[in-house]
Write a protein that holds these residues in place. Structure first.
Motif, PDB file in Angstrom:
ATOM      1  N   ASP A  10       0.852  -1.291   0.305  1.00  0.00           N
ATOM      2  CA  ASP A  10       0.155  -0.059   0.125  1.00  0.00           C
ATOM      3  C   ASP A  10       1.041   1.014   0.113  1.00  0.00           C
ATOM      4  OD1 ASP A  10      -1.785   1.380  -0.165  1.00  0.00           O
ATOM      5  OD2 ASP A  10      -2.454   2.265   2.147  1.00  0.00           O
ATOM      6  N   HIS A  12       2.282   4.537  -1.940  1.00  0.00           N
ATOM      7  CA  HIS A  12       1.744   6.052  -1.354  1.00  0.00           C
ATOM      8  C   HIS A  12       2.702   7.240  -1.414  1.00  0.00           C
ATOM      9  CE1 HIS A  12      -3.045   5.230  -1.769  1.00  0.00           C
ATOM     10  NE2 HIS A  12      -2.238   4.414  -0.617  1.00  0.00           N
ATOM     11  N   ARG A  26       0.115   5.431  -5.869  1.00  0.00           N
ATOM     12  CA  ARG A  26      -1.453   5.905  -5.685  1.00  0.00           C
ATOM     13  C   ARG A  26      -1.768   4.037  -4.992  1.00  0.00           C
ATOM     14  NH1 ARG A  26      -4.564   8.958  -8.201  1.00  0.00           N
ATOM     15  NH2 ARG A  26      -3.740  10.383  -9.590  1.00  0.00           N
ATOM     16  N   GLY A  27      -1.701   3.201  -4.098  1.00  0.00           N
ATOM     17  CA  GLY A  27      -1.679   2.252  -3.064  1.00  0.00           C
ATOM     18  C   GLY A  27      -0.440   0.978  -4.519  1.00  0.00           C
ATOM     19  N   VAL A  28       0.403   0.925  -4.234  1.00  0.00           N
ATOM     20  CA  VAL A  28       1.635   0.038  -4.938  1.00  0.00           C
ATOM     21  C   VAL A  28       2.361  -1.469  -3.821  1.00  0.00           C
ATOM     22  CG1 VAL A  28       3.627  -0.424  -5.763  1.00  0.00           C
ATOM     23  CG2 VAL A  28       2.586   1.294  -6.310  1.00  0.00           C
ATOM     24  N   LEU A 215       3.425  -0.101 -14.332  1.00  0.00           N
ATOM     25  CA  LEU A 215       3.054   1.016 -13.385  1.00  0.00           C
ATOM     26  C   LEU A 215       1.812   2.002 -14.638  1.00  0.00           C
ATOM     27  CD1 LEU A 215       5.404   2.021 -10.997  1.00  0.00           C
ATOM     28  CD2 LEU A 215       3.406   1.347 -10.139  1.00  0.00           C
ATOM     29  N   ARG A 219      -0.035   3.317  -9.767  1.00  0.00           N
ATOM     30  CA  ARG A 219      -0.868   1.965  -9.583  1.00  0.00           C
ATOM     31  C   ARG A 219      -0.274   0.714 -10.582  1.00  0.00           C
ATOM     32  NH1 ARG A 219      -5.927   4.987  -9.443  1.00  0.00           N
ATOM     33  NH2 ARG A 219      -6.418   4.702  -7.182  1.00  0.00           N
TER      34      ARG A 219
END
Length: 221
Positions: A10, A12, A26-28, A215, A219
């Protein structure tokens, strides 16, 4: 079962813009085991290099957890992250970042000396494998771009990192030289059993890795 060397959850990250924060990641989520090679692709501005810098402790995420070899990178202070780069994580940049006042031989030994792992026999063997043996007494400015990148790779691998991060490592090289340099790096990293995470815009180069992730808009697509 291979050791899970890298774990992201998660992640960010935003940067300040003229009209407020600009989200980049944004939440990788990402996992990478020892001995694996992973290509991270994506369009310009997708967050590839940002993610690599977070893994290497060169920057901090706004939110999320990063673990490298069981160490929570996000919990480390500046000195702790610097120690991680000395002993566990090696970084190969697009810009070679060699020390101009040191010879090729001393550049290769530099990172290993800092890590307390300098092995002259290994350094010599890396130089030979990368075609640098005739150039050890030269200075970086006397080398071609391809030779400088080979030197940067040798410097990183001489310290025996468990995780190698490569940010567009062949981006400044012509196609033929890029193929040679990438091939040498993949071969040498595989021999050490290290994990490799490489950012690349080249689908051809990505195809040479064990697996790939893409990516898009911050994301994993």
């Amino acid at each position: 079962m291979a050791l899970m060397l890298l774990r992201l959850r998660d992640i960010h990250k935003s940067f300040a813009g003229a009209e407020g924060p600009v989200p980049v990641l944004r939440g990788v989520d990402l996992d990478l085991a020892a001995g694996e090679s992973l290509a991270l692709t994506g369009e310009s501005g997708s967050g590839k290099s940002t993610l690599l810098h977070l893994v290497g402790g060169l920057d901090r995420p706004d939110r999320g957890r990063i673990e490298v070899a069981g160490t929570e990178v996000t919990a480390l202070d500046d000195s702790g992250r610097a120690a991680l780069r000395r002993g566990t994580v090696g970084v190969v940049f697009q810009q070679f970042n060699l020390i101009p006042s040191l010879t090729v031989g001393d550049n290769i030994a530099f990172q290993a000396r800092i890590a307390g792992r300098h092995e002259p026999v290994r350094a010599t063997a890396l130089a030979e494998r990368l075609g640098l043996a005739p150039h050890l007494a030269k200075y970086p400015e006397q080398l071609s771009g391809g030779q400088q990148q080979r030197c940067a790779i040798a410097r990183t691998l001489a310290a025996r990192p468990a995780l190698v991060l490569a940010d567009e490592p062949t981006g400044n090289l012509d196609e033929a030289t890029a193929e040679e340099v990438l091939g040498a790096m993949l071969e040498l990293v595989a021999e050490t059993g290290a994990a490799l995470l490489m950012v690349t815009h080249s689908q051809h180069h990505a195809a040479r890795m064990g697996r790939r992730l893409h990516l898009h808009a911050g994301r994993i697509a």
